[in-house]
Each structure stands twice: as C-alpha cells, then as structure tokens.
Design an enzyme around this catalytic site. Structure first.
Site, PDB file in Angstrom:
ATOM      1  N   GLU A  69      -1.218   4.951  65.448  1.00  0.00           N
ATOM      2  CA  GLU A  69      -0.388   4.142  64.558  1.00  0.00           C
ATOM      3  C   GLU A  69       0.965   4.811  64.300  1.00  0.00           C
ATOM      4  O   GLU A  69       2.005   4.143  64.268  1.00  0.00           O
ATOM      5  CB  GLU A  69      -1.137   3.904  63.233  1.00  0.00           C
ATOM      6  CG  GLU A  69      -0.641   2.707  62.462  1.00  0.00           C
ATOM      7  CD  GLU A  69      -1.650   2.234  61.421  1.00  0.00           C
ATOM      8  OE1 GLU A  69      -2.434   1.327  61.731  1.00  0.00           O
ATOM      9  OE2 GLU A  69      -1.679   2.789  60.317  1.00  0.00           O
ATOM     10  N   GLU A  88       2.963   4.240  67.263  1.00  0.00           N
ATOM     11  CA  GLU A  88       3.440   2.854  67.309  1.00  0.00           C
ATOM     12  C   GLU A  88       4.631   2.667  66.365  1.00  0.00           C
ATOM     13  O   GLU A  88       5.624   2.020  66.715  1.00  0.00           O
ATOM     14  CB  GLU A  88       2.288   1.906  66.915  1.00  0.00           C
ATOM     15  CG  GLU A  88       2.590   0.432  67.141  1.00  0.00           C
ATOM     16  CD  GLU A  88       1.449  -0.485  66.673  1.00  0.00           C
ATOM     17  OE1 GLU A  88       0.341   0.022  66.380  1.00  0.00           O
ATOM     18  OE2 GLU A  88       1.674  -1.705  66.609  1.00  0.00           O
ATOM     19  N   CYS A 103      -6.063  -1.479  59.156  1.00  0.00           N
ATOM     20  CA  CYS A 103      -7.377  -0.841  58.988  1.00  0.00           C
ATOM     21  C   CYS A 103      -8.340  -1.694  58.188  1.00  0.00           C
ATOM     22  O   CYS A 103      -9.545  -1.551  58.288  1.00  0.00           O
ATOM     23  CB  CYS A 103      -7.247   0.481  58.242  1.00  0.00           C
ATOM     24  SG  CYS A 103      -6.168   1.607  59.048  1.00  0.00           S
ATOM     25  N   SER A 114       0.021  -3.743  62.886  1.00  0.00           N
ATOM     26  CA  SER A 114      -0.187  -2.729  63.912  1.00  0.00           C
ATOM     27  C   SER A 114      -1.275  -3.232  64.864  1.00  0.00           C
ATOM     28  O   SER A 114      -2.244  -3.859  64.433  1.00  0.00           O
ATOM     29  CB  SER A 114      -0.636  -1.426  63.244  1.00  0.00           C
ATOM     30  OG  SER A 114      -1.278  -0.610  64.184  1.00  0.00           O
TER      31      SER A 114
END
Lengths: 580, 159
Positions: free
Chosen positions: A281, A284, A301, A321
């Site tokens: 993450e 990203e 999440c 994400s």
C-alpha cells in the site's frame, strides 16, 4: 466546565453537570437504574420504560434516560411503584419473547436475561398470542432472529444514525411491529455492509454472527488437512474479556497457546499480513503521488467500508487501494510461497482467520479472493467464536503459558499491530512511506495526530520535502461526511484511512459483547486500543519494511512491491453494487 | 410480488416533479408518498426506490412508513376492487364470514390483488348502509343482505 445543578436522588443531595440526564446523574453517584433501549452515544429513545423513575411533582413516571436534570429536582429510583411498574413492563415484554435461553447464543450475556434476574421476575403471568418470525440466516455474516427481538431499536439507531447504512428500520405497527429490511428482504439482498455493529448493539440474541466454528472443527478433525490459523491484531486486545481479564489486556501469548492446543498445525499472526499490506500500500501511495495516479488513495483493509463504498460511493472506487486486506494477502502467501517452501500441497491447506469482524466472513467469500482456484481464506471466525471454541475444548485460558507465534512469520512489526485501532493503518503506512519518500530512515515514528477517537482526524505530514495531507475516518457516518466533503470540493487529501467500525477493528462487530451498562462507564474503543499501542511500543521492529520476514519474502519470492507476482496474489478489484 | 410493475414514463416524470418540489423539506416523505400513491394507485418497490433515492432517505425508512400507515398500499387495486364492511352492524350480521369466503375464493389476503389483476380485497369501516347489513361493495356496486352462499355467484358476475 459546564454549570452544575443541585438535586436529590432517593433523598441524597448531589451536584451534577447541568447537561446530564437523570440516568447519568444517578450512575455517577452509585445508583443503578435498569435500562434496555438506551445505548450511550447510539440510542436514546425512552421507549422501553425500564429506566422509569418517580419525580416529585410529575404526573407520571418518567424515563430517566431522556429526562434532563434541573435545579431542585427530586427523584426516586427505587419506590414500590417504580419497581412494580418496571417488573410488569418486563413481564409483558417477556410474554412475547422466545424464551429458549439455554440454547441461545447470548445465554448469560443477555441484557434481557440479566434484567429478568435483577428485577425479580419469577413468572410470566401474561399468556397470549406470540409473534412467530422466520430466522434470516442468508447473509454470510449476520443472523437475525426476530423471535428474540425486544424492539429496543438499538440496532436500527446504530445502522441508521451512526453507520448511515440504513438497511434496517421498524416496519408495520402495533403488535405486528418488527425490525427488518424493506419488503422483508434478507439482509444479504440489501446494501448491508456486514459490519456487525448491530450485533454488538443488540441487548439480546436477536442478532448474532453466522457461526462458522463447525467448519473449523471439521477441518481440525481431518487428518488430510493442514489447518493454519492467523489472528488479527484486534483479537488479542479483546479476547481476554471473554475469560475475565479487564478490558484492554493484551493476551497475545495465551491466545497463541490456546490456538495450538485447539490443534491448529500452524499459528500465525495477521500482523505479518498487515506488514505485507503496508509494503504494497505504501508503494502504491508513493507511485500514485509520483506518477499522477488517482488521489486521494483510500485504504481497503476494512471489508465493511469497501462494501459501503461499492454501494454508496461508486465514484470513489478508483480511489480505493487495490490491496487486498491483510488476512487475505496472508492467506494467499500461505497457499503459495509458504506451501512451496515447505513442500505442502496447497490444496490440502485450510486457512482459518480469527477476526474481530463479521464482514470478513463476507469478504472471504468474494469471488475475487482466490488465486489459481484456491480460496485465500477458507473460514473466518470472530473473536467470540474463538472464545466459544476454547471453552468447548476445555482449555483453561487463564492457566495457559504465554507462547510465541510459529516460524517463519513470528516477527511482525509494531506497525502491523496498530492496524487494529483507528488511525493505525495510516500510521503504519506513514512510517514506511516517509522512509521511502525521504530516502532515509525517519526516527520520529509516532503520528499522534491520527490516533484517538475523534470521528475525523486530519494531519499534514512532511515526507521527503513534500507535504502529504492525510485524513482518518472511523464509523461509516464519519466516512460518509468525509467523502461528501471531498465530492463537494471542500477538502482534498493524498491519503485516507477509513474503518467501518467506530474506533476501528478493536470495536469490530465480531468482538466480545460489552453491555450497555459497561459502555456507560468506559469507552471500549479507547481501552482496547491501549493494548494495541502498548504492544507496538514494546516491539523491537516498528516499521513494516524493516520486518526481516518481509525482506525475506520479497527477496525470495515477490521481488518488489507492486511486482507482477504481487499483483497476482495480493491485489484485487471492486464492483459498483448499486444503492439498494 | 405477483403483479408486474406497469409504471409509465409520464408517471415517472410526475413523481420526479413531486420529489423535486418536496426535496429538502423536513418530513417530506409522507406527502411525497401520498402523491405517489395518487399517481400510481399503490406503492410498489420500484416507486419506493425512486422516492428513497430522490429524497435521500433509506428504502427501509420509506417501507417502514408505508407499512405503518394503513392508507398506504403495497398492492395495486384490482379492476374490480372489493370492499367488505366490517362496521359494527355488518360484523354482527356475519360480514367476517363473507370476508373469509372471499379470501378463499380469490386466494388473496386483505390488501392484496389477484394475480390476473381482476380483484383486490379490502376490509372497510362502516360505509353507512347498515340497513342492508352485511354489505360488500364491488367497484361502485353495493351488495347487501348477503349470505356466504351468495358470494361465489356474485363474484362470478364480474369475472
């Protein structure tokens, strides 16, 4: 400080803040008034009439949960008239209640049962027609049994006003009144996000999680299966409550020991999955910032939040994400890298996730959550279900030694642990992103601006000379507010963390039930988060990218964050599910 | 639901105008539901969804209101709406049995409509024809001094 007023309760003179209700004033002064429909910060409707009190000069008995204090007020909480009327009200409630307490999942944790005991109900003198409802158990996460519903509306207020998910409400009228979804739809067919906040708001057994312990017991009994368990960070912060430990006690070592005694072949820590999530993450985020990708990036999440976004904010799906949640990532790694390395046939692996969450049950069933025909995670059980298994197995939890997680993933970072509290994923990601963007190890790693229980938290963090604007929202009502302000162009950020449950995972829908009374005295979100942050503080490694298991995993297998292999195993896609 | 939704584009435009006129008002849902029922004759899921989305309230809340108030109907009225008077005079003269007979002939419950859309069934308050008790109405026709045996034949006249 707010002004104080002087009043009398049961003849005792007290002085309390002027904005208190009688219920709050009494409780602060050691007088317990029974309640049923009242739930602090969630539900205050004065509907159930359990908390009635006598007020000098008032015509009728009054509901103390909604009655404000005033100067000179004289209240009696314990007169014969009050006690008799409370008992009759409760007897009437019980007369249309499915009283199969022995086989109820809330047996001994039921507020209605406790009330019947405390108010001296020895008989239900009222016999008459009873409502009979079908049990809605179609959802993979939540079971609704209206035969146990007392119409307190705590679940409705939670779903509608706190979470703004609004898929349940009161239907019909009079004797036929019930709580349900529009057109009697099953929860599974609505825009329910499976957060399970309704379950932990319910005083009775009308709402419960879908029980998946049988599948786990069956797998454990199957000699051909390698049964691997992983536990989320928030589980250790609350499991102890089921065995008499004070709220906020971390029971990590005893939990690992209990899981081993239940017969799991390997006992792993989802914190390792959390570290992996951060690797992906943070990468990203850095890529999106450096290459002009879609911003703000929003964490993915929390499966309750993801489904909420898919129903209510489809225009933000590209902001999510692409990372799978930690336990799904870890599940995929166990069935690929770990299986390969240890010569285990991945088809024989049965992955069990112990989660503070019931939305994880839905998430594990999402069609995207598999790789080469193998499900990332095979069964999800909640903290409560794990406690039930431990009890059923006759394991004396309090007498267990503290044990470690199994190798090779026994060394998760402190960053992985704090995933369990609101702001934790953000803080963990910042610890890694700051090092990446700055090109050096940053010493200052505690980001207090994103901690705590304010509904929406904002911070600006300088990373490598760049001001990165971040925001954290927990509870879906706050998420809605935050996203609407972005939609309206009133706010903009680079990175946002959203958790479906108020307080984050520590207060998840799969966590031990805390009674409305206990919630009056302590903030569950704060107490349980303490356990999480102290475990982080005690960790030697506090940044995900410094976890040697991560370094090994990327060197041996994944190459680098965002690699082709990583995308295959660790990333996912989302669907516009429509408003209804 | 058995009856397929047959809303027209014109009805949808009318409803949208009603929603636009009430949007932002406190307590807009009930007046919008009233007008929607005037437009469509009843409040099926398709209409309730338009109202929920248009006013920014939940479908569960809209449905909760519709099922709370007896004036709101989830089912369309039939080509021949049947009303059985359950006022005091009719009731003591046995209109309850008439109603039960109708339910079993039409295979629907009170508030519902037959699959072919021919008949809907309602239980009404006193309609002021106590001298003819027990009474039922089919459309604008009043049938009085009924016995259970007559019901089948009367319904057949309209089939």
């Amino acid at each position: 400080m707010s002004d104080k007023v002087n009043m009398k309760i049961n003849g005792i003179e007290i002085s309390v803040p002027a904005d208190y209700t009688i219920l709050e004033a009494a409780r602060e002064n050691g007088i317990d008034i029974p309640t049923l429909c009242y739930l602090k910060d969630v539900s205050k409707t004065g509907a159930c009439r359990m908390c009635i009190v006598e007020i000098k000069g008032a015509r009728a008995l009054q509901a103390s949960c909604v009655y404000p204090v005033s100067e000179g007020l004289e209240v009696y909480t314990n007169t014969k008239k009050v006690r008799d009327q409370r008992r009759v009200t409760l007897e009437l409630l019980l007369s249309d209640h499915d009283r199969k307490c022995l086989s109820c999942p809330r047996n001994q944790k039921c507020e209605l049962q406790t009330l019947a005991d405390e108010l001296g109900v020895t008989d239900i003198p009222f016999e008459g027609e009873m409502n009979e409802y079908d049990i809605d158990d179609v959802s993979p996460s939540i079971v609704r049994d209206n035969n146990k519903c007392v119409l307190c509306r705590r679940c409705v207020n939670m779903c509608k006003n706190v979470q703004t998910v609004s898929v349940i409400d009161t239907m019909e009228r009079g004797f036929k009144t019930k709580v349900g979804s529009a057109f009697d739809m099953n929860l599974a067919d609505t825009a329910c996000v499976n957060c399970g906040q309704c379950i932990i708001s319910c005083p009775t057994g009308a709402l419960r999680e879908k029980d998946n312990t049988k599948e786990v017991w069956d797998a454990l009994a199957d000699e051909n299966k390698v049964v691997i368990v992983q536990t989320a960070p928030a589980v250790r912060a609350a499991l102890g409550e089921e065995f008499g430990y004070p709220m906020g006690t971390a029971v990590t070592g005893k939990m690992a020991a209990a899981l081993r005694r239940l017969g799991f072949d390997k006992v792993f820590d989802t914190d390792t999955g959390a570290d992996l999530t951060i690797m992906e993450e943070a990468n990203e985020l850095v890529e999106r910032i450096q290459n002009g990708g879609k911003l703000p990036m929003i964490t993915s999440c929390s499966p309750g939040w993801v489904k909420f976004c898919e129903h209510n904010f489809p225009d933000f799906l590209d902001n999510l994400s692409s990372c799978k949640s930690p336990h799904e990532m870890f599940g995929a790694i166990i069935k690929s890298y770990y299986a390969e390395k240890h010569g285990i046939d991945p088809k024989s692996i049965f992955n069990v996730s112990v989660m503070p969450c019931v939305a994880k049950k839905f998430e594990a069933g999402r069609p995207e959550m598999e790789c080469e025909g193998l499900r990332d995670v095979d069964a999800v059980i909640s903290t409560r279900e794990l406690a039930n298994m431990i009890r059923e197995a006759g394991i004396m939890f309090n007498k267990l030694p503290d044990e470690e997680f199994d190798q090779p993933f026994e060394r998760a970072s402190g960053a992985g642990v704090i995933f369990g509290a609101t702001g934790g994923v953000m803080e963990a990601a910042l610890r890694t992103a700051a090092d990446t963007l700055g090109g050096k190890s940053v010493e200052e790693i505690e980001y207090h601006g994103v901690r705590g229980v304010d509904g929406i938290k904002e911070a600006t963090v300088n990373m490598g000379g760049m001001d990165v604007k971040v925001a954290v929202a927990h509870g879906l009502g706050n998420a809605r507010k935050l996203l609407e302000s972005i939609r309206d162009g009133k706010a903009d950020y680079h990175f946002i963390e959203i958790m479906a449950c108020p307080g984050g995972c520590v207060n998840g829908g799969g966590q031990p039930i805390v009674s409305a009374k206990d919630k009056m005295d302590k903030d569950v979100r704060v107490e349980r988060a303490k356990a999480i942050y102290s475990e982080d503080k005690a960790s030697k490694i506090r940044k995900s990218h410094e976890n040697p298991d991560m370094i090994m995993l990327y060197n041996d297998y994944l190459e680098k964050p965002g690699s082709h292999k990583a995308h295959e195993l660790l990333h996912t896609t989302y669907t516009d599910r429509g408003l209804f | 639901m058995a009856i397929p939704f047959k809303g027209t584009k014109e009805q949808e435009e009318q409803l949208k105008a009603v929603i636009a006129a009430h949007k932002g008002e406190k307590g807009a849902t009930i007046p919008v539901l009233h007008e929607a029922q005037d437009i469509y004759g009843y409040l099926p899921i398709e209409v309730q969804k338009m109202i929920a989305e248009g006013l920014g309230v939940s479908l569960a809340e809209v449905y909760g209101i519709v099922t709370f108030y007896t004036q709101f109907s989830l089912n369309p009225k039939g080509e021949h709406p049947i009303g059985v008077c359950l006022g005091t005079a009719c009731y003591v003269k046995g209109s309850g049995d008439i109603l039960e007979k109708l339910k079993s002939i039409l295979k629907i419950d009170v508030g519902e409509c037959t699959d072919d859309g021919k008949f809907s069934l309602d239980a009404t308050r006193c309609i002021g024809a106590c001298g003819l008790a027990p009474v039922m109405t089919i459309g604008d026709d009043v049938h009085g001094r009924l016995t259970v045996d007559q019901v089948d034949g009367i319904v057949k006249q309209y089939s």
